[in-house]
Design an enzyme around this catalytic site. Sequence first.
Site, PDB file in Angstrom:
ATOM      1  N   ASP A  36       0.861  -1.177   0.000  1.00 20.42           N
ATOM      2  CA  ASP A  36       0.000   0.000   0.000  1.00 20.42           C
ATOM      3  C   ASP A  36       0.898   1.227   0.000  1.00 20.42           C
ATOM      4  O   ASP A  36       1.729   1.385   0.895  1.00 20.42           O
ATOM      5  CB  ASP A  36      -0.892  -0.018   1.246  1.00 20.42           C
ATOM      6  N   ASP A  50       1.316   5.071   0.513  1.00 16.10           N
ATOM      7  CA  ASP A  50       0.683   6.238   1.139  1.00 16.10           C
ATOM      8  C   ASP A  50       1.611   7.425   0.929  1.00 16.10           C
ATOM      9  O   ASP A  50       2.276   7.892   1.857  1.00 16.10           O
ATOM     10  CB  ASP A  50       0.439   5.956   2.623  1.00 16.10           C
ATOM     11  N   TYR A  92     -11.166  12.089   6.220  1.00 12.25           N
ATOM     12  CA  TYR A  92     -11.106  12.598   7.588  1.00 12.25           C
ATOM     13  C   TYR A  92     -10.116  13.753   7.610  1.00 12.25           C
ATOM     14  O   TYR A  92      -9.562  14.105   6.553  1.00 12.25           O
ATOM     15  CB  TYR A  92     -10.723  11.499   8.591  1.00 12.25           C
TER      16      TYR A  92
END
Length: 388
Positions: free
Chosen positions: A149, A151, A228
């Site tokens: 992943d 990021d 968020y």
Amino acid sequence: MKKIILYSLITSMIVSAFAGIMGLSAQAAPVSVPLEKTVVGYYTSWASAKGYTPLHVPAQKLTHLNYAFAGIDPAANSIALANPQRDLKNFEQLRSLKAANPGLKTLISVGGWDDSVYFSAVAATEESRNSFAESCRAFLVAHGFDGVDLDWEYPVSGGKAGNLSSPGDTGNFTLLLSTIRQKLNEQSLIDGKQYYLTIAGAANPNYLKKIEAGKVAELVDHIFVMTYDMHGPWDSRSDFGAPLYSPSEYSPQYKNSVFEGISAYLNAGIPAGKLVLGIPFYGYLYEGVSENNNGRYSAFSSARAVTYDAVKNNYLNRPGFRSFYHEEAFVPYLYGNAAFLSYEDTRSVGAKAMMARNLGLAGAGIWELSQDTGGELLESVYAGVNGK
């Protein structure tokens, strides 16, 4: 809930309009039909130092666990452990967790806010991309992970001060993902195992302008949208951290919401089935606020993040605080003692998970698991996204 249904119908039209636009290339992510909605949980390496080890994770409520974070070795253009002694011990427990939960997929997450400094450099040339991609492939095999992943916070601009960046990051990000996908597909041919490639992305149109969104979506299994930190201590006024919708009431500062963040991706043509809606298991406490609006949209003297565990244990029953629920934003908050606390509870995370389901998204995800050691928020996310 009428508002959710209305917005769902509108956004379903957006999704339908973009259906079938993008075909899959030879380097695209393999197509699979999940038996249940995706539920991604980020597990932080430092959680084990606080006693929340990987074996504490309620893995039966997750489809994917992202271990955060690994960094980048700029000399070798390779993935690098942030804390080898702690990480290797955690990896051993992750393998045990997977053995007990065969459906769980574990991914190593690279970067994050603190470790994205060298992404631009490692993506810049064919040689460095190949080196990094090969290191990712070898890392997964060596440690028993199912995928990687990325990021990257953030291509082109933004992120932590000192991060390397370049206008070329836009195209180079796509090339880096394509190279990693190729290496993972080659490994699949060797051992017959499916490997996953995902990214985490900011929840705003500006981020999408800095990447080749359509090409990226083809290459990855899903995009974890960080819906968020819509507001926080960097603002001049107290506000909700992750409102489902923007309140119609007056605010002296900008407005943003989870729905707007997801809509940015859908409006950019990203298939709903490629998106995971990110949900925070923390909130923000603003101190020194005005009593007007029960502390909402007020100047403040200080602010900091507060985990759900801390909210539950230290604030919900504290004398002087009153509990509220904003019916437009679909979020709870506390006010008292000249403080405003925006946070999440089982009702609010359930509403977010329900939105993910109603919009036909791949699922929902969490930052981060150790902030809810009792697992009650995770239980609500799982139920909401799977319609249970």
